[in-house]
Enzyme design. Structure first.
Site, short mmCIF file in Angstrom:
data_model
loop_
_atom_site.label_atom_id
_atom_site.label_comp_id
_atom_site.label_asym_id
_atom_site.label_seq_id
_atom_site.Cartn_x
_atom_site.Cartn_y
_atom_site.Cartn_z
N THR A 1 0.77 -1.24 0.07
CA THR A 1 0.05 0.01 0.07
C THR A 1 0.62 1.34 0.25
O THR A 1 0.34 2.50 0.03
CB THR A 1 -0.99 0.11 1.22
N TYR B 1 3.52 5.28 6.05
CA TYR B 1 2.99 5.44 4.81
C TYR B 1 1.92 6.65 4.66
O TYR B 1 1.72 6.90 3.57
CB TYR B 1 2.36 4.03 3.96
N HIS C 1 9.67 -1.74 11.88
CA HIS C 1 9.94 -1.24 10.50
C HIS C 1 11.49 -1.29 10.32
O HIS C 1 11.99 -1.57 9.14
CB HIS C 1 9.47 0.12 10.30
N TYR D 1 9.67 -7.38 -0.25
CA TYR D 1 9.39 -6.12 -0.83
C TYR D 1 10.08 -5.27 -1.88
O TYR D 1 11.21 -5.97 -2.28
CB TYR D 1 9.08 -4.83 0.20
N ALA E 1 9.54 -6.22 -5.00
CA ALA E 1 9.99 -7.47 -5.57
C ALA E 1 9.68 -7.15 -7.02
O ALA E 1 10.03 -7.76 -8.11
CB ALA E 1 8.97 -8.69 -5.24
N GLY F 1 10.97 -4.16 -8.36
CA GLY F 1 11.89 -3.41 -8.57
C GLY F 1 11.77 -2.09 -8.29
O GLY F 1 12.46 -1.01 -8.62
N SER G 1 0.63 -2.21 -6.58
CA SER G 1 0.02 -1.52 -7.81
C SER G 1 -1.27 -0.78 -7.53
O SER G 1 -2.03 -1.42 -6.96
CB SER G 1 -0.19 -2.46 -9.09
N PHE G 2 -1.33 0.48 -8.06
CA PHE G 2 -2.59 1.04 -7.95
C PHE G 2 -3.32 1.22 -9.17
O PHE G 2 -4.39 2.08 -9.42
CB PHE G 2 -2.22 2.67 -7.38
N LYS H 1 -5.26 -2.92 -13.87
CA LYS H 1 -4.94 -3.90 -14.82
C LYS H 1 -3.67 -4.63 -14.25
O LYS H 1 -3.58 -5.85 -14.26
CB LYS H 1 -4.59 -3.26 -16.18
N ASN I 1 -0.82 -8.99 -11.58
CA ASN I 1 -0.01 -9.49 -10.43
C ASN I 1 -0.64 -10.53 -9.69
O ASN I 1 0.14 -11.73 -9.09
CB ASN I 1 0.44 -8.34 -9.49
P1 NDP Z 1 6.82 -3.00 -5.90
O1 NDP Z 1 8.32 -3.26 -6.30
O2 NDP Z 1 5.76 -3.77 -5.44
O3 NDP Z 1 6.11 -2.26 -7.22
C1 NDP Z 1 6.96 -1.12 -7.98
C2 NDP Z 1 6.33 -0.34 -9.33
O4 NDP Z 1 5.84 -1.40 -10.06
C3 NDP Z 1 4.91 0.14 -8.55
O5 NDP Z 1 4.97 1.35 -8.35
C4 NDP Z 1 3.81 -0.18 -9.73
O6 NDP Z 1 3.18 1.04 -10.34
C5 NDP Z 1 4.65 -0.90 -10.86
N1 NDP Z 1 4.20 -2.30 -11.20
C6 NDP Z 1 3.21 -3.00 -10.23
N2 NDP Z 1 2.82 -4.19 -11.12
C7 NDP Z 1 3.41 -4.03 -12.35
C8 NDP Z 1 3.39 -4.96 -13.51
N3 NDP Z 1 2.79 -6.06 -13.35
N4 NDP Z 1 4.31 -4.57 -14.32
C9 NDP Z 1 4.82 -3.31 -14.39
N5 NDP Z 1 4.88 -2.54 -13.36
C10 NDP Z 1 4.13 -2.94 -12.16
O7 NDP Z 1 6.61 -1.73 -4.98
P2 NDP Z 1 7.22 -1.11 -3.50
O8 NDP Z 1 8.78 -0.85 -3.46
O9 NDP Z 1 6.15 -0.31 -2.96
O10 NDP Z 1 7.04 -2.54 -2.68
C11 NDP Z 1 5.80 -3.07 -2.52
C12 NDP Z 1 5.29 -2.97 -0.96
O11 NDP Z 1 6.21 -3.49 -0.24
C13 NDP Z 1 5.24 -1.47 -0.54
O12 NDP Z 1 3.90 -1.04 -1.19
C14 NDP Z 1 5.17 -1.78 0.93
O13 NDP Z 1 3.67 -2.24 1.38
C15 NDP Z 1 6.26 -2.69 1.31
N6 NDP Z 1 7.43 -2.06 1.37
C16 NDP Z 1 8.02 -2.17 2.72
C17 NDP Z 1 9.32 -1.56 3.12
C18 NDP Z 1 9.94 -1.84 4.49
O14 NDP Z 1 10.98 -0.99 4.72
N7 NDP Z 1 9.43 -2.79 5.07
C19 NDP Z 1 10.03 -0.64 2.10
C20 NDP Z 1 9.40 -0.75 0.67
C21 NDP Z 1 8.23 -1.21 0.29
P3 NDP Z 1 1.65 1.06 -10.58
O15 NDP Z 1 1.07 1.14 -9.21
O16 NDP Z 1 1.55 2.45 -11.44
O17 NDP Z 1 1.31 -0.41 -11.10
#
Ligand code: NDP
Length: 298
Positions: A24, A56, A118, A191, A193, A195, A246-247, A250, A255
């Site tokens: 989120t 967040y 955290h 997390y 995952a 990129g 992803s917000f 699609k 995913n």
């Molecule tokens: P992700 O690596 O999961 O996603 C990265 C970006 O990829 C998003 O902005 C999204 O954009 C885009 N995306 C999603 N699905 C696809 C797809 N199928 N193809 C192409 N692009 C895609 O992001 P996060 O680094 O945010 O990690 C996920 C979650 O992990 C966070 O939201 C949070 O809940 C947690 N987290 C925890 C941390 C910690 O310190 N414990 C640190 C960082 C994250 P769009 O929304 O436009 O699709």
């Protein structure tokens, strides 16, 4: 009550966690209403594991989405696995429970399924929150092996952390930390995952684009899938619980379909070969802190 197709794994305290979670976090520029909308869609699509954190700044919106989906009968509270995270300003033992209570209030929930620290610090006050029934499971995030061992070897430890949530993807596959966690019955939650969100000022703009990797692309093509699905599936098949943010409706659906196919052992080996110990989120602002976790090898 809608059943989800998402399998679960059992944690070391006997509770279960869905293997694919909805992330989120979004950057400051994203309207908070997007988070609420996306969380609702995620629940509709079948995500039952929602990963949030106080820092967040969108717990209220996540909570509103969960409440709306409970109110319209799609899910019950018990169907949702909700994670919260204790932020670093609240590590003093007397601040832990109030911080958790604020998170619960924001989310309009009376308990969390998982509460994690955290960034590395103390654990005792977390155990008390579990004893008080405010949270079912407790875990950690961004702990290196040494920091995990410090907790595991602590005199009088009552509950082992159930998980360690860390950055993990084909460029930083955390194979050593994963092996260590498995040996201690601690689940590694991945997390970034996909990129990471590549936020300016947080992630170096010269960082490689994971989902543009030609090897991931070729494997995706072979399976008629997308690189994102391959990156998520890779984690699931190595016993990692994986988060995907992803917000976008699609991509959020796409995913979730990472649950529906199999990579071959050969594909897994090839993806293992992409590792280059590359970290997107270095959290450099904490670099001088004695508990900064990323100076150790793993
Ligand atoms: P992700 O690596 O999961 O996603 C990265 C970006 O990829 C998003 O902005 C999204 O954009 C885009 N995306 C999603 N699905 C696809 C797809 N199928 N193809 C192409 N692009 C895609 O992001 P996060 O680094 O945010 O990690 C996920 C979650 O992990 C966070 O939201 C949070 O809940 C947690 N987290 C925890 C941390 C910690 O310190 N414990 C640190 C960082 C994250 P769009 O929304 O436009 O699709």
């Amino acid at each position: 009550m809608a059943l989800s197709r998402c399998p679960t794994v059992t944690m070391n305290d006997g509770n279960t966690i869905p293997i694919l979670g909805f992330g989120t976090y979004s950057s400051k520029g994203t309207p908070k209403s997007d988070c609420e909308m996306a969380t609702k869609v995620a629940i509709e699509v079948g995500y039952r594991h929602i990963d949030g954190a106080f820092v967040y700044g969108n717990e209220k919106e996540v909570g509103q989405a969960i409440q709306a989906k409970i109110a319209d009968g799609m899910v019950t509270r018990k169907d949702i696995f909700c994670t919260g995270k204790l932020w670093s300003t609240c590590h003093r033992p007397e601040l832990v429970r109030p911080a958790l209570e604020e998170t619960l209030k924001n989310l309009q929930l009376d308990y969390l399924d998982l509460y994690i620290i955290h960034f590395p610090v103390s654990f005792k006050a977390m155990e008390k929150c579990k004893d008080a029934g405010l949270v079912k499971s407790i875990g950690v995030s961004n702990f290196n092996r040494r920091q995990l061992e410090m907790i595991l070897n602590k005199a009088g430890l009552k509950y082992k952390p159930v998980c360690n949530q860390v950055e993990c993807h084909p460029y930083l596959n955390q194979s050593k930390l994963l092996e260590f966690c498995k040996s201690k019955d601690i689940i590694l939650v991945a997390y970034s995952a996909l990129g990471s969100q590549r936020e300016p000022r947080v992630v170096d703009e010269k960082s490689p684009f994971l989902l543009e990797d030609p090897v991931l692309g070729a494997i995706a093509k072979k399976h008629n899938r997308t690189p994102g699905q391959v990156a998520l599936r890779y984690q699931i098949q190595r016993g990692v619980v994986v988060l995907a943010k992803s917000f976008n409706e699609k991509r959020l659906k796409e995913n979730f379909q990472a649950l529906d196919f199999q990579l071959t052992p050969e594909d897994m080996k090839v993806i293992d070969g992409l590792n280059r110990n590359f970290r997107y989120l270095k959290f450099r602002v904490y670099q001088e802190h004695p508990n900064y976790p990323f100076n150790d090898e793993y």
